[in-house]
Design a protein around this motif. Structure first.
Motif, mmCIF file in Angstrom:
data_model
loop_
_atom_site.group_PDB
_atom_site.id
_atom_site.type_symbol
_atom_site.label_atom_id
_atom_site.label_comp_id
_atom_site.label_asym_id
_atom_site.label_seq_id
_atom_site.Cartn_x
_atom_site.Cartn_y
_atom_site.Cartn_z
ATOM 1 N N GLN A 1 0.831 -1.209 0.000
ATOM 2 C CA GLN A 1 0.000 0.000 0.000
ATOM 3 C C GLN A 1 0.863 1.255 0.000
ATOM 4 N N ARG B 1 2.484 1.741 -3.447
ATOM 5 C CA ARG B 1 1.516 2.246 -4.428
ATOM 6 C C ARG B 1 1.253 3.735 -4.215
ATOM 7 N N ALA B 2 1.132 4.133 -2.945
ATOM 8 C CA ALA B 2 0.893 5.551 -2.646
ATOM 9 C C ALA B 2 2.078 6.404 -3.099
ATOM 10 N N GLU B 3 3.291 5.899 -2.902
ATOM 11 C CA GLU B 3 4.478 6.645 -3.323
ATOM 12 C C GLU B 3 4.547 6.756 -4.844
ATOM 13 N N GLN B 4 4.227 5.666 -5.548
ATOM 14 C CA GLN B 4 4.221 5.700 -7.009
ATOM 15 C C GLN B 4 3.166 6.658 -7.533
ATOM 16 N N SER B 5 2.021 6.700 -6.860
ATOM 17 C CA SER B 5 0.961 7.611 -7.273
ATOM 18 C C SER B 5 1.384 9.064 -7.101
ATOM 19 N N ARG B 6 2.065 9.355 -5.991
ATOM 20 C CA ARG B 6 2.537 10.724 -5.771
ATOM 21 C C ARG B 6 3.563 11.125 -6.835
ATOM 22 N N ALA C 1 3.754 9.933 -9.880
ATOM 23 C CA ALA C 1 3.062 10.109 -11.157
ATOM 24 C C ALA C 1 2.339 11.448 -11.205
ATOM 25 N N ASP C 2 1.687 11.818 -10.093
ATOM 26 C CA ASP C 2 0.990 13.106 -10.053
ATOM 27 C C ASP C 2 1.973 14.261 -10.187
#
Length: 464
Positions: free
Chosen positions: A446, A449-454, A456-457
């Protein structure tokens, strides 16, 4: 906070008037404060230059910064006030020791009166908060320092430790009081419940080489973090609650395979009841020979203690178990009334048994039944024996679901079950430990995934 007219000379006089609580200033920060007050007092008559004042201020600032910024507990009031308050709660003097042992009502009037006067002197010292010191330094040197009011601790564990929470409540009552002397009854009640000295500051200890060593950051595990063994936990909790209330309670043996949560259960119960004055003392197997010394030390304290011996078992040629047996029952001194012994083991009877020792088996032992009884007698001395067995598949999945729900992780139930069972096969068996390790895997996923999402944003944000 008591309102006083602040002057360095008055602060020095207040420090000199301390009788019972003189030890509160017997530390580097306390001595640095007194040195700064001395120099500020001298500067009023032109007896010192600005450089020594700045050096003294810098020394005090460094010590307060280390105390706050390198710790995990937010200060109550000003960092200097918090340091004084922590020292008050931990100081061992005739008043604090008598309060811990017998309560305020057992004290002589002279002791109570002097303690109240000392608290008022300490309030005068606590009135020198960051702003007051900064103004005094500015008056002496022409330059005002930034002060220490905005010091902040490191992030700590989620949820405040029960003992830390109790200390915080007592400190808040003092720092908000118009007269610290009026808080004498609250302070005595704190000592009575939580003790003083090391036992007032720490809730867990190790018995290491014949010495008691505090554990500054004990395992914060809670019973709600250990699903699947509610009945066992309740038995242990009920027994321990009776003990802290001064009612008859049993020494306890928790037995079962590795990973079933025996040790965690003991630590969680000790954590839950730390706010009642209960302390956990872990003894390694090498420390068993020093048990009489440990019991003498604990018997002299006002707190109640769980003497915790983890993962204990003996081979048939080892005799250290006899020292533990004498501690439980049978020694001339007896076990102190403020100590219980909790032991965890993978063996139900603690001492290894051989087939040759069974009745009717071939053996060179003249009285095999006596040999067997000698080994079984250690486990028999535990009035409470609690079995921790591995969960079946359904119970294991229920553990996983409870842990995932508590962690707030969203995942399809069928997917969760499939992955949990696959993880259990890789780990080689179902247990509470396996369930918690699987939860750690999910938490790590989790977080990634949160780090990858940040990232990407952030990549999509317009340049500049």
């Amino acid at each position: 906070m008591i309102r006083v007219e602040r002057s360095p000379a008055a602060a020095r006089q207040a420090a000199h008037r301390l009788v019972l609580y003189a030890g509160v200033l017997d530390n580097p920060a306390g001595q640095a404060f007194l040195r700064l007050m001395e120099l500020l007092d001298q500067s009023r008559g032109g007896g010192t230059g600005s450089e020594p004042v700045w050096e003294a201020y810098a020394q005090l600032f460094r010590l307060l910064a280390a105390d706050v910024e390198l710790g995990t507990e937010a200060p109550v009031g000003d960092p200097w006030q918090n340091l004084l308050l922590e020292r008050v709660l931990a100081d061992e003097n005739p008043f604090s020791l008598k309060a811990a042992a017998s309560g305020l009502e057992a004290m002589g009037a002279s002791l109570v009166r002097q303690a109240r006067e000392d608290l008022r002197c300490l309030a005068e010292l606590a009135a020198w908060d960051s702003e007051a010191v900064a103004q005094a330094v500015e008056a002496a040197t022409g330059t005002k320092p930034g002060g220490w009011a905005a010091l902040r601790p490191r992030p700590g564990a989620a949820g405040e430790d029960p003992l830390a929470a109790a200390r915080r409540r007592t400190k808040e009552r003092l720092v908000k009081a118009s007269d610290w002397g009026d808080c004498l009854e609250d302070l005595a009640a704190h000592y009575r419940t939580h003790g003083t000295g090391l036992f007032g500051r720490f809730r867990a200890f190790r018995w290491d080489g014949g010495e008691l060593v505090p554990v500054p950051h004990p395992d914060p595990v809670r019973l709600e973090d250990l699903p699947g063994y509610a009945r066992q936990h309740q038995l242990l909790l009920d027994n321990t609650q009776r003990f802290v209330r001064g009612l008859p309670a049993h020494n306890a043996l928790l037995f079962g395979p590795a990973g079933t949560g025996k040790s965690s259960a003991v630590k969680a119960v000790a954590h839950a009841l730390a706010g009642t004055g209960l302390r956990l003392v872990e003894v390694g197997r090498d420390g068993l020979k020093f048990l009489p010394k440990a019991l003498d030390l604990l018997a002299a304290a006002s707190n109640r203690f769980i003497l915790f011996i983890d993962d204990l078992s003996f081979e048939d040629h080892e005799t250290e178990y006899k020292a533990l047996k004498a501690c439980l029952e049978g020694s001339a001194a007896g076990r102190p009334a403020n100590v219980l012994v909790y032991v965890t083991s993978n063996r139900r009877h603690l001492v290894r048994q051989r087939v040759s020792e069974r009745p009717g088996a071939s053996t060179d032992e003249l009285h095999p039944q006596d040999a067997m009884a000698e080994k079984l007698s250690l486990a028999d001395r535990f009035g409470l024996r609690i079995a921790f067995y591995p969960p079946d598949q359904q119970a294991y999945l229920e553990m996983v679901e409870a842990l995932v729900r508590q962690a707030g992780i969203a995942i399809d139930r069928d997917e969760l079950h499939r992955r949990a069972l696959a993880f259990e096969r890789e780990q080689g068996g179902r247990s509470g430990r396996t369930a918690r390790r699987f939860l750690d895997e999910l938490k790590a996923e989790q977080a990634l995934r949160a780090e990858q999402s940040r990232r990407a944003d952030k990549a999509l944000e317009p340049a500049g």
